[in-house]
Design a protein around this motif. Sequence first.
Motif, PDB file in Angstrom:
ATOM      1  N   GLU A   1       0.908  -1.236   0.040  1.00  0.00           N
ATOM      2  CA  GLU A   1      -0.183   0.071  -0.111  1.00  0.00           C
ATOM      3  C   GLU A   1       0.193   0.902  -0.215  1.00  0.00           C
ATOM      4  O   GLU A   1       0.427   1.836  -0.852  1.00  0.00           O
TER       5      GLU A   1
ATOM      6  N   ARG B   1       0.676   3.880  -3.029  1.00  0.00           N
ATOM      7  CA  ARG B   1       0.652   5.497  -2.671  1.00  0.00           C
ATOM      8  C   ARG B   1       1.742   6.793  -2.870  1.00  0.00           C
ATOM      9  O   ARG B   1       2.142   7.915  -3.681  1.00  0.00           O
TER      10      ARG B   1
ATOM     11  N   VAL C   1       3.417  10.176   2.023  1.00  0.00           N
ATOM     12  CA  VAL C   1       2.158   9.264   2.943  1.00  0.00           C
ATOM     13  C   VAL C   1       2.935   8.355   4.238  1.00  0.00           C
ATOM     14  O   VAL C   1       1.706   8.001   4.721  1.00  0.00           O
TER      15      VAL C   1
ATOM     16  N   THR D   1      -3.663   9.715   1.773  1.00  0.00           N
ATOM     17  CA  THR D   1      -3.668   8.301   1.264  1.00  0.00           C
ATOM     18  C   THR D   1      -4.279   8.754  -0.302  1.00  0.00           C
ATOM     19  O   THR D   1      -4.061   7.995  -1.340  1.00  0.00           O
ATOM     20  N   ASN D   2      -4.609  10.092  -1.319  1.00  0.00           N
ATOM     21  CA  ASN D   2      -5.409  10.158  -1.793  1.00  0.00           C
ATOM     22  C   ASN D   2      -4.928  11.909  -2.292  1.00  0.00           C
ATOM     23  O   ASN D   2      -4.569  12.261  -1.751  1.00  0.00           O
TER      24      ASN D   2
END
Length: 543
Positions: A358, A362, A381, A386-387
């Motif tokens: 993950e 990211r 990160v 996260t986005n």
Amino acid sequence: MAITSANQLELLQTAEAVAREKMIDPDLVVQAMEESLARAAKSRYGAEMDIRVSIDRKTGRATFTRVRTVVEDDMVENHLAELTVAQARDYLENPEVGAEIIDEVPPVEMGRIAAQSAKQVILQKVREAERDRQYEEFKDRAGTIINGVVKREEYGNVIVDVGRGEGILRRNEKIGRESYRPNDRIRCYIKDVRREVRGPQIFLSRTDPQFMAELFKMEVPEIYDGIIDIKAVARDPGSRAKIAVISYDGSIDPVGACVGMRGSRVQAVVNELQGEKIDIIPWNDDAPTFLVNALQPAEVSKVVLDEEAERIEVVVPDEQLSLAIGRRGQNVRLASQLTGLDIDILTEAEESERRQKEFAARTSLFMEALDLDEFFAQLLVSEGFTNLEEVAYVEVDELLVIDGVDEDTAGELQARARDYLEAANKKALEEARELGVEDSLVAFDGLTPQMVLALAKDGVKTLEDFATCADWELAGGWTTENGERKKDDGVLEPFDVSLEEAQNLVMTARIMLGWVDPTELEAEAEEEAAEESSEDATEETEA
């Protein structure tokens, strides 16, 4: 056979004897005799006649009467049991429709066939009364333990004498490979009592989780008195079980009370359950804490709960994995039944590997979208971003806490993120329109361009299409088939749209289209709120 003075008292004596033997009301037996004698009289005087018999409850004298009913002149269908108002004036001064004219008739001579028929009627009535008595006796005992004696075994099913009736212990309700011989004493849980054509059926069980709960109630006085409560039970019959208990008295340890002095209380239950191992677990309202207790004896490092999906993710040390899962998945299966949650178990190594993937994904997203080097993307990160939406629209102060980021750098990061998102939105809208999406759906408040594109790919291209969607079709959900929970993917699930949000979106669309009257919704909401407050008030009063 004639009903004469010689055998009049025998009727009552017979009725009382049968009633004592079958443990039913003597009056029911007398009523059955009256009906049987009436049938015999009809065979003598004619089936069209309304012949009734009354047996005196003190002397035993049977009185045979013929009854005729007064009806309208044009309503006479049976001349032997009905008569008109004009005809009735020979018997009554002012006859009215519905009145009955009763004449006594001589007793009948009962031949062999009539006597046999009367006997069958009496036996049938007595059998029905006996069945009703059995059902009334056992229907309120469902959910309790009963002691019985084994009568016989048929094709693996055990027939048990439970006193004033018979119960059936089916082969799948027996623990393991239990076998019984006639006259063996047996203790069972009354699982269900049903009224069927062949009589009341009493279904017994020794594998039901509540059987163990009732055994603990018998062995632990604190449970019987309500000081300790059994909140949940899960069993793998004959092998292992878990029971969750809570104490409403702070001075009493629920686990210790259930175990008893030197394990005497729990051992009594274990012996009854053919050596079934029992884990006694303290109940906790906090689901993750309760799950940690439920997975004992395994140790748990981390718990992540998804309340909406009713799933929980558990991380255990690598060496604890086999213990947490248990033999053939028994430990985790019982813990799942006890908590009512689906459990995913990961080792610390697996969880670490997933987090690394993950983190890498990211990092790659920020490097590509924001044109950053790897080190700077990793910093974002690490700080919990996260986005791209979080970077684009977060407060500037949250970016300034990152080492090496000043106001100019933060502004540049947000500008790049917004430019990237705008370009992505524009591209998504173009693709959606190429697929035939109408402006009514594009302009609908609450849907992003990416959501509109996802809907278009699923065939939802107009506001009307969207309004016909079910909430679970948008947000996803879970269904149970054959005892297994299956995941239903939602069109908008990748965008973290909850079930409640999906409901609100669909309802808004229906209101806009005029399919739903908002005033009716408000009235329904007020009624539901009133009902809830009334129920709460009732519960408080009972408490």
